[in-house]
Design a protein around this motif. Structure first.
Motif, mmCIF file in Angstrom:
data_model
loop_
_atom_site.group_PDB
_atom_site.id
_atom_site.type_symbol
_atom_site.label_atom_id
_atom_site.label_comp_id
_atom_site.label_asym_id
_atom_site.label_seq_id
_atom_site.Cartn_x
_atom_site.Cartn_y
_atom_site.Cartn_z
ATOM 1 N N MET A 193 68.221 -86.508 -19.285
ATOM 2 C CA MET A 193 67.525 -85.328 -18.770
ATOM 3 C C MET A 193 66.038 -85.644 -18.676
ATOM 4 N N LEU A 194 65.437 -85.303 -17.526
ATOM 5 C CA LEU A 194 63.999 -85.520 -17.379
ATOM 6 C C LEU A 194 63.260 -84.377 -18.048
ATOM 7 N N TRP A 195 62.292 -84.741 -18.858
ATOM 8 C CA TRP A 195 61.482 -83.722 -19.513
ATOM 9 C C TRP A 195 60.024 -84.015 -19.179
ATOM 10 N N SER A 196 59.469 -83.185 -18.280
ATOM 11 C CA SER A 196 58.097 -83.423 -17.840
ATOM 12 C C SER A 196 57.113 -82.752 -18.781
ATOM 13 N N ILE A 197 57.649 -82.030 -19.775
ATOM 14 C CA ILE A 197 56.869 -81.272 -20.764
ATOM 15 C C ILE A 197 56.420 -79.933 -20.177
ATOM 16 N N GLY A 198 56.617 -79.733 -18.867
ATOM 17 C CA GLY A 198 56.252 -78.466 -18.249
ATOM 18 C C GLY A 198 57.209 -77.363 -18.659
ATOM 19 N N LEU B 151 66.432 -87.648 -23.569
ATOM 20 C CA LEU B 151 65.434 -87.016 -22.713
ATOM 21 C C LEU B 151 64.488 -88.099 -22.246
ATOM 22 N N VAL B 152 64.211 -88.111 -20.937
ATOM 23 C CA VAL B 152 63.356 -89.149 -20.377
ATOM 24 C C VAL B 152 62.040 -88.527 -19.933
ATOM 25 N N HIS B 153 60.951 -89.108 -20.389
ATOM 26 C CA HIS B 153 59.645 -88.655 -19.919
ATOM 27 C C HIS B 153 58.950 -89.813 -19.204
ATOM 28 N N ILE B 154 58.487 -89.554 -17.978
ATOM 29 C CA ILE B 154 57.745 -90.574 -17.237
ATOM 30 C C ILE B 154 56.267 -90.324 -17.506
ATOM 31 N N ASP B 155 55.669 -91.261 -18.210
ATOM 32 C CA ASP B 155 54.277 -91.093 -18.629
ATOM 33 C C ASP B 155 53.375 -91.843 -17.655
ATOM 34 N N THR B 156 52.618 -91.109 -16.862
ATOM 35 C CA THR B 156 51.738 -91.748 -15.876
ATOM 36 C C THR B 156 50.460 -92.263 -16.531
ATOM 37 N N SER B 157 50.279 -91.935 -17.800
ATOM 38 C CA SER B 157 49.077 -92.252 -18.595
ATOM 39 C C SER B 157 47.905 -91.329 -18.237
ATOM 40 N N PHE B 158 48.099 -90.483 -17.209
ATOM 41 C CA PHE B 158 47.022 -89.546 -16.839
ATOM 42 C C PHE B 158 47.374 -88.115 -17.235
ATOM 43 N N LYS B 159 48.438 -87.975 -18.032
ATOM 44 C CA LYS B 159 48.841 -86.635 -18.452
ATOM 45 C C LYS B 159 47.768 -86.059 -19.384
ATOM 46 N N ILE B 160 47.718 -84.746 -19.439
ATOM 47 C CA ILE B 160 46.762 -84.086 -20.313
ATOM 48 C C ILE B 160 47.225 -84.326 -21.766
ATOM 49 N N PRO B 161 46.315 -84.784 -22.662
ATOM 50 C CA PRO B 161 46.711 -85.214 -24.015
ATOM 51 C C PRO B 161 47.555 -84.200 -24.793
ATOM 52 N N GLU B 162 47.267 -82.904 -24.638
ATOM 53 C CA GLU B 162 48.057 -81.891 -25.355
ATOM 54 C C GLU B 162 49.548 -82.018 -25.035
ATOM 55 N N MET B 163 49.857 -82.470 -23.813
ATOM 56 C CA MET B 163 51.251 -82.544 -23.391
ATOM 57 C C MET B 163 52.016 -83.575 -24.228
ATOM 58 N N LEU C 273 53.339 -94.192 -9.818
ATOM 59 C CA LEU C 273 53.396 -93.858 -11.248
ATOM 60 C C LEU C 273 54.563 -92.941 -11.604
ATOM 61 N N LYS C 274 55.084 -92.212 -10.610
ATOM 62 C CA LYS C 274 56.212 -91.320 -10.912
ATOM 63 C C LYS C 274 57.508 -91.861 -10.314
ATOM 64 N N SER C 275 57.597 -91.900 -8.951
ATOM 65 C CA SER C 275 58.854 -92.293 -8.316
ATOM 66 C C SER C 275 59.315 -93.686 -8.758
ATOM 67 N N THR D 81 66.747 -87.447 -28.737
ATOM 68 C CA THR D 81 66.659 -88.852 -28.372
ATOM 69 C C THR D 81 65.641 -88.939 -27.249
ATOM 70 N N MET D 82 64.451 -89.461 -27.576
ATOM 71 C CA MET D 82 63.323 -89.394 -26.647
ATOM 72 C C MET D 82 63.028 -90.766 -26.068
ATOM 73 N N ILE D 83 63.063 -90.860 -24.735
ATOM 74 C CA ILE D 83 62.807 -92.136 -24.043
ATOM 75 C C ILE D 83 61.582 -91.967 -23.149
ATOM 76 N N VAL D 84 60.667 -92.926 -23.203
ATOM 77 C CA VAL D 84 59.480 -92.853 -22.358
ATOM 78 C C VAL D 84 59.419 -94.083 -21.452
ATOM 79 N N GLY D 85 59.163 -93.857 -20.162
ATOM 80 C CA GLY D 85 59.045 -94.962 -19.206
ATOM 81 C C GLY D 85 57.710 -94.890 -18.480
ATOM 82 N N GLN D 86 57.254 -96.030 -17.970
ATOM 83 C CA GLN D 86 55.935 -96.103 -17.361
ATOM 84 C C GLN D 86 55.896 -97.263 -16.358
ATOM 85 N N ASN D 87 55.132 -97.105 -15.264
ATOM 86 C CA ASN D 87 54.942 -98.229 -14.339
ATOM 87 C C ASN D 87 53.723 -99.024 -14.816
#
Lengths: 595, 292
Positions: free
Chosen positions: B27-32, B54-66, B110-112, B80-86
């Motif tokens: 499941m994608l979790w954008s934190i939104g 849960l998969v979160h794509i971290d662009t590294s430009f997300k707002i830190p609170e997120m 950074l996303k697609s 089960t938290m998975i983070v991916g990044q380009n």
């Protein structure tokens, strides 16, 4: 504030102006985001296109460049009375499946006809689909009346002609409204250009649609979606999950699982982040636990014992429509899905095929082509549980899957008793009298650290090969600390037959006994390896009915057979060595025997 | 049954169908707010458990609170938290904030692209270790064949044409012209190998429904959605450089609901603060190539 909610679909022939009407309705009723209309008008100006209200809906770039609706659009809209989800369906014949997607989810429909062009092929076809999809509230919008100079006579001509057709397919429209999407007549206000019409506007007619009654008063039905046993954090609940189709279920109710006939009592109704519940009603996704730990699986139907029972059948008479690109043909295996139940199916007989636009009927057709409707007899691999459409709509309709795709849908009109229904009735009796302890299969599986599984080894090769493979596989599983047991059909045959019946015992009796033994063994949580020569699809269906477990996988060693692509029936070239055969079988089951 | 009950019930049904029918689900979790409602619905569907990563794509430009909020809930709820990044694009500074490319190309990188590689297992996956609270390289790189995504059809034109079960081919492409039929609660759940499916349980929810549900269920959401006293809050969350806060003094879900129903936002599109939608081709072009 309106809390009621309703889904509405707009259907009709291509270019008769559905998207324009919806766009106009949204604009006039003030349902568009600020600036959207102006933005679109500027865009059209810049691109030298005349502005069309349809562009509000036809959001895809291909739709705007071709000027047609390709796929259903959902838009949200509210009046003082209620909130609406409006589904704008495409009118092009090519996209009939998109129309079905929209119309099947709607409680009421507007069918749009171009007053100038008159009734066209898809005006009729869409009306027919509405009747088949059981959309009972229909209003006919006779559009583009500006093009016929607001002529009452021409409006009436189209109206009467269409009324004739609708009466043949059993649709009685609530109203006929003369409208113009382009000029805005009779959309939200009555137009003085058509002063002869004093009925409802589109907007008023929308609010006049009646909300469908809920199904709480019907007998309780729930298709089991899954059985959950999540052990994280010491959770020991065994939860039967699903969405209630009809009726009400309460703690303490005695339930029967169909078609197996197993019985138990509701212990708790489970939920997360809500107050404890004593009962649950139609429409809710829920879960419950049971007192007696019976085995039930996805696709089974939960019924309350004292209520009207459903029907179970494997030869059914149906009325269906076909959307697939490849025709629906005789003697080919498909899947049928009703609720969460699923079984292989073959069209045994085509009774008649109908052109859904002209209503021309053929009784000699050998196949059912795209966008045709038909009545046929279907033969199901495993019996399914259903209700008559009149008594419980959601329990009487199904879809057909061709390879990977939903390619058709239909309703069950009745059934014919056959050998499988007789066997199912016997098994129902057997299960009614079955005495169980209070240890569930899942508990046994957790204790044994394995999933119960039946590995059937069959084929047309030499029996020595099957025995060797079975014994080696048993050894391999055992050496990996699995509790596995090998049993051949001969063991049961000889063990259970008495001396004087030895000569005349029929093969089918032996097979049935063997299946009964496997059923008991599977309930213990063991991994069973069984060998039988030359299993036929009929044998396999019988075995699956008798064991009523989902965890059966069949390996066919020998010459390939014509069979549907299926994860539970695997053909293996028998010319390989026993070692290799065992390795292949193991690679298939490795995943499914692990908890 | 009120409308929220109906929406909840259908979404739960879809989540359970996905879990039952799709082998490698995530499941994608954008934190939104939308995907957090989705996560909450999963806990409802599975009675407090979330039986897929849960998969979160971290662009590294997300707002830190997120990011802080993500890790707090992941630990609290045992996810089960998975983070991916380009990482390649970030290293080469092929991003909009670095001034090298346009916004929509930055989204594509950074996303697609990050999403595609994380789903297929070709890109690195980092998994939250619940003992240490830090992320470690995940040795599981089996492709996810099903991805649950929280898109809604009222957000934008191409999303209004979506299916609940929406197939994507080997290249992640969305064939809009020939989508599968969906009726009578039957969905396309059979797929040839090499393809995957996007599952959209929130398709029929509106922005207002989301806030009403957050309010009713008391779902914890990231503080950026609420005015902290400066008269500003975020209506839609994305990367810091491309997402602008709106002027609003709503401090909690109840106030946001009032504002959406009758206040200044009653007639303004939710994604109006998202800059990438305004470029050539907009979201449809991005989505055809694999954007959420």
């Amino acid at each position: 504030m309106a809390t009621e909610h309703m889904n509405i679909v707009f259907v009709g022939h291509v270019d008769h102006g559905k998207s324009t009407l919806v766009g106009r309705l949204l604009a006039e009723a003030g349902a568009l985001p600020e600036g959207k209309l102006e933005k679109l008008q500027r865009y059209c100006e810049r691109n030298a296109k005349p502005f069309e209200y349809a562009f509000l809906l036809d959001a895809l770039s291909d739709e705007q460049s071709q000027g047609i609706t390709i796929d259903i659009a959902r838009c949200f809209f509210k009046t003082d009375k209620r909130k609406y989800l409006i589904l704008d369906a495409p009118g092009h014949i090519e996209f009939l499946k998109n129309l079905v997607t929209g119309a099947a989810n709607a409680e009421a429909a507007f069918l749009v006809i171009d007053a100038h062009e008159g009734i066209q092929e898809n005006s009729r076809r869409h009306a027919y689909m509405l009747s088949l999809l059981n959309v009972k509230q229909v209003i006919i919008l006779i559009n583009k009346i500006d093009l016929i100079d607001y002529s009452e006579a021409q409006f009436n001509q189209v109206k009467h002609e269409f009324a004739d057709y609708l009466s043949q397919i059993g649709i009685e429209p609530i109203a006929y409204i003369p409208v113009s999407g382009r000029e805005g007549d009779n959309i939200t206000e009555l137009s003085n250009r058509s002063s002869w019409y004093q009925g409802n506007t589109v907007l008023a007619a929308l609010d006049n649609f009646k909300k469908q009654d809920t199904d709480e008063k019907l007998p309780f039905r729930m298709h089991l979606q899954d059985v959950y046993k999540f052990t994280n954090g010491g959770d020991n609940r065994r939860i039967f999950a699903g969405q209630v189709s009809s009726g009400t279920l309460s703690i303490g109710d005695k339930i029967v699982v169909y078609p197996s006939g197993k019985k138990s009592t509701i212990k708790t109704i489970e939920s997360f982040n809500s107050l404890p519940q004593k009962a649950v009603t139609a429409g809710y996704s829920t879960g419950f636990t049971l007192h007696e730990q019976i085995y039930a699986k996805r696709g089974d139907v939960i019924v309350i014992e004292k209520e009207t029972p459903p029907k179970t059948a494997s030869t059914i008479k149906v009325s269906l429509f076909w959307l697939g690109i490849k025709p629906l043909s005789l003697n080919k295996t498909y899947y049928l899905k009703l609720g969460t139940s699923k079984t292989k199916v073959v069209v045994e007989k085509i009774l008649n095929v109908l052109d859904t636009s002209s209503l021309a009927m053929s009784e000699t057709a050998r196949e059912i082509r795209t966008n045709q409707a038909a009545e046929c007899i279907l033969s199901l691999f495993m019996p399914i549980t259903y209700d008559d459409l009149q008594t419980n709509p959601t329990m009487g309709r199904f879809v057909i899957v061709d390879e990977y795709d939903i390619a058709g849908g239909g309703i069950i009109q009745g059934h014919i008793d056959d050998d499988k229904t007789k066997l199912q009735a016997q098994l129902y009796q057997r299960n009614t009298h079955w005495v169980t302890g209070n240890i569930s299969l899942e508990e046994r599986e957790q204790a044994l650290k394995q999933k119960s599984q039946l590995i059937l080894i069959t084929g047309d090769g030499p029996s020595e090969q099957r025995k060797m493979v079975a014994a080696q596989l048993e050894r391999q599983l055992f050496s990996q600390n699995k509790f596995a047991y090998y049993i051949g059909i001969g063991n049961v045959k000889h063990a259970l037959e008495s001396a004087n019946e030895q000569t005349n015992i029929a093969d089918d009796v032996s097979f049935k006994r063997f299946s009964e033994v496997l059923n008991i063994l599977l309930d213990t949580g063991l991994i069973i390896i069984a060998t039988v020569a030359n299993m036929t699809p009929v044998n396999l269906a019988e075995l699956e009915m008798i064991t009523s477990h989902l965890n059966v996988v069949t390996f066919w060693l020998g010459r390939p057979r014509q069979e549907i692509k299926d994860a539970s029936f695997i053909e293996i070239d028998a010319s390989a060595t026993a070692d290799i055969l065992v390795k292949r079988i193991f690679s298939h089951i490795e995943h499914s025997i692990t908890v | 049954m009120d409308q929220l009950d109906q929406l909840e019930s259908r979404s739960i049904y879809i989540l359970r169908e996905a879990y039952s029918q799709i082998e490698n689900l995530s499941m994608l979790w954008s934190i939104g707010k939308d995907s957090t409602v989705l996560l909450w619905l999963a806990r409802k569907a599975f009675f407090g458990h979330v039986p897929f990563p849960l998969v979160h794509i971290d662009t590294s430009f997300k707002i830190p609170e997120m990011i802080a909020y993500r890790d707090k809930l992941a630990l609290e709820w045992g996810l089960t938290m998975i983070v991916g990044q380009n990482k390649a694009a970030l290293r080469a500074k092929l991003t909009f904030p670095d001034g090298k490319i346009e916004r929509s190309q930055c989204c594509a990188n950074l996303k697609s692209k990050a999403l595609k590689d994380t789903l297929s297992g070709e890109g690195e996956r980092h998994r939250l270790n619940h003992q240490t609270g830090s992320y470690e390289l995940d040795d599981n790189n089996t492709p996810y064949t099903g991805v649950i995504v929280g898109v809604r059809s009222d957000e934008e034109g191409s999303r209004s044409k979506e299916r609940y079960f929406s197939p994507r081919d080997k290249n992640n492409t969305w064939d809009i012209g020939s989508q599968p039929p969906e009726f009578w609660s039957q969905y396309k759940t059979d797929f040839p190998s090499g393809t995957h499916v996007r599952i959209h349980p929130l398709l029929d929810w509106t922005e207002l429904n989301i806030w009403e549900y957050i309010h009713r269920e008391n779902i914890p959401t990231v503080s950026l959605y609420y005015d902290q006293g400066k008269g500003r809050r975020y209506r839609s969350l994305g990367c810091a450089p491309c997402t602008k806060p709106v002027c609003s003094s709503s401090r909690n879900p109840a106030e946001i609901i009032t504002e959406l129903k009758s206040g200044q936002f009653a007639n303004i599109a939710e994604r109006s603060g998202r800059a990438q939608d305004k470029e050539m081709g907009g979201l449809e072009a991005l989505r055809k190539e694999g954007y959420m």
